[in-house]
Design a protein around this motif. Structure first.
Motif, PDB file in Angstrom:
ATOM      1  N   UNK A   1       0.893  -1.391  -0.201  1.00 38.87           N
ATOM      2  CA  UNK A   1       0.113  -0.038  -0.080  1.00 38.87           C
ATOM      3  C   UNK A   1       0.821   1.270   0.103  1.00 38.87           C
ATOM      4  N   UNK A   2       1.873   1.351   0.920  1.00 39.76           N
ATOM      5  CA  UNK A   2       2.799   2.537   1.017  1.00 39.76           C
ATOM      6  C   UNK A   2       3.299   2.653  -0.551  1.00 39.76           C
ATOM      7  N   UNK A   3       4.104   1.437  -1.258  1.00 40.18           N
ATOM      8  CA  UNK A   3       4.777   1.622  -2.470  1.00 40.18           C
ATOM      9  C   UNK A   3       3.583   2.079  -3.652  1.00 40.18           C
ATOM     10  N   UNK A   4       2.445   1.650  -3.502  1.00 40.91           N
ATOM     11  CA  UNK A   4       1.458   2.052  -4.449  1.00 40.91           C
ATOM     12  C   UNK A   4       1.285   3.559  -4.274  1.00 40.91           C
ATOM     13  N   UNK A   5       1.022   4.084  -3.146  1.00 44.41           N
ATOM     14  CA  UNK A   5       0.659   5.325  -2.798  1.00 44.41           C
ATOM     15  C   UNK A   5       2.024   6.241  -3.280  1.00 44.41           C
ATOM     16  N   UNK A   6       2.951   5.778  -2.870  1.00 43.80           N
ATOM     17  CA  UNK A   6       4.379   6.666  -3.407  1.00 43.80           C
ATOM     18  C   UNK A   6       4.334   6.752  -4.938  1.00 43.80           C
ATOM     19  N   UNK A   7       4.147   5.471  -5.671  1.00 39.13           N
ATOM     20  CA  UNK A   7       3.840   5.687  -6.948  1.00 39.13           C
ATOM     21  C   UNK A   7       2.600   6.308  -7.912  1.00 39.13           C
ATOM     22  N   UNK A   8       1.726   6.209  -7.031  1.00 36.70           N
ATOM     23  CA  UNK A   8       0.687   6.915  -7.745  1.00 36.70           C
ATOM     24  C   UNK A   8       0.943   8.568  -7.465  1.00 36.70           C
ATOM     25  N   UNK A   9       1.639   8.975  -6.228  1.00 34.79           N
ATOM     26  CA  UNK A   9       1.652  10.415  -6.267  1.00 34.79           C
ATOM     27  C   UNK A   9       2.683  10.683  -7.334  1.00 34.79           C
ATOM     28  N   UNK A  10       3.705  10.100  -7.584  1.00 29.33           N
ATOM     29  CA  UNK A  10       4.834  10.369  -8.476  1.00 29.33           C
ATOM     30  C   UNK A  10       4.069  10.574 -10.002  1.00 29.33           C
ATOM     31  N   UNK A  11       3.441   9.383 -10.271  1.00 31.69           N
ATOM     32  CA  UNK A  11       2.590   9.724 -11.686  1.00 31.69           C
ATOM     33  C   UNK A  11       1.689  10.732 -11.826  1.00 31.69           C
ATOM     34  N   UNK A  12       0.655  10.925 -10.910  1.00 31.90           N
ATOM     35  CA  UNK A  12      -0.174  12.116 -11.057  1.00 31.90           C
ATOM     36  C   UNK A  12       0.516  13.438 -10.958  1.00 31.90           C
TER      37      UNK A  12
END
Length: 235
Positions: free
Chosen positions: A188-199
């Motif tokens: 969940x932490x990795x997904x959140x970090x990745x989504x923040x970068x992409x968006x």
């Protein structure tokens, strides 16, 4: 860090990158012929690549509505007959272009990440800058054009959304291979970090002309990098 620990970390990174290379090859839409392929197979693959590269350029420079099979064939300097042999319709062409764009974006990202030093990857957040470079490519411009066009084209939306969602899931699954230091972190932490970068970075790209000062855009990317490192290191 001891020499043994450094060696162990290097082995971990090399193994992860090898796994990533294998996964990337599985994603290859088999457009590039292998060395042991026959002459006709290599020629056919080269023609397909030329057409798809031309289509990417047409989408980025002329837009989706003006990207016809005729325009793509002319841009690739390939006969209309050869074009129709490989892609009989625009829908067939665009479906393959989406795969090609996504493969090229991940291939570019992988190539850049594999060059990072441990310091760049672990302490500087260089992955953010690498992703930023991927959204400045002609492939991303074509991807963005397809994304926008799919809003009002139901047929394109059906194909684009399915492929884009599959690509998004694939990319996320490969992140621990790109950045093995995240392997033990909660998904969940990795997904959140990745989504923040992409968006954040894709939004920054869309607003790059409005945020005209280069220093302003750099400050945003630095902030994103710092935030990602804080997320990774926070218990």
């Amino acid at each position: 860090m001891t020499s043994a620990a450094v060696k162990s970390q290097d082995e971990l990174v090399n193994t992860a990158l090898a796994d990533m290379r294998a996964a990337l090859e599985r994603m290859n839409p088999n457009l590039i012929s292998t060395d042991d392929a026959g002459w006709q197979e290599r020629k056919s693959a080269q023609t397909r690549v030329a057409l798809l590269e031309a289509a990417v350029g047409c989408l980025a420079n002329s837009g989706y509505s003006k990207t016809t099979t005729q325009l793509v064939a002319a841009s690739a300097k390939i006969s209309r007959g050869a074009m129709l042999h490989h892609y009989a319709t625009k829908s067939d062409l665009i479906s393959n272009v989406i795969d090609y764009i996504m493969y090229r974006r991940m291939e570019t990202f992988y190539g850049e990440v594999s060059k990072l030093t441990d310091k760049e990857r672990l302490a500087v957040g260089a992955g953010v800058e690498i992703y930023w470079r991927t959204v400045q490519t002609i492939e991303y411009q074509a991807y963005l054009e397809l994304s926008v066009a799919s809003r009002t084209d139901p047929e394109l939306r059906k194909v684009f959304d399915k492929k884009a969602q599959a690509f998004d899931a694939f990319w996320f699954e490969q992140l621990p291979a790109f950045f093995p230091e995240w392997a033990d972190q909660p998904r969940e932490k990795l997904l959140l970090a990745r989504d923040m970068i992409v968006v954040s970075l894709e939004g920054l790209y869309l607003n790059r002309r409005i945020m005209a000062k280069r220093e302003r855009r750099i400050a945003v990317r630095d902030f994103i990098s710092d935030a990602v490192l804080m997320m990774r290191d926070r218990d």
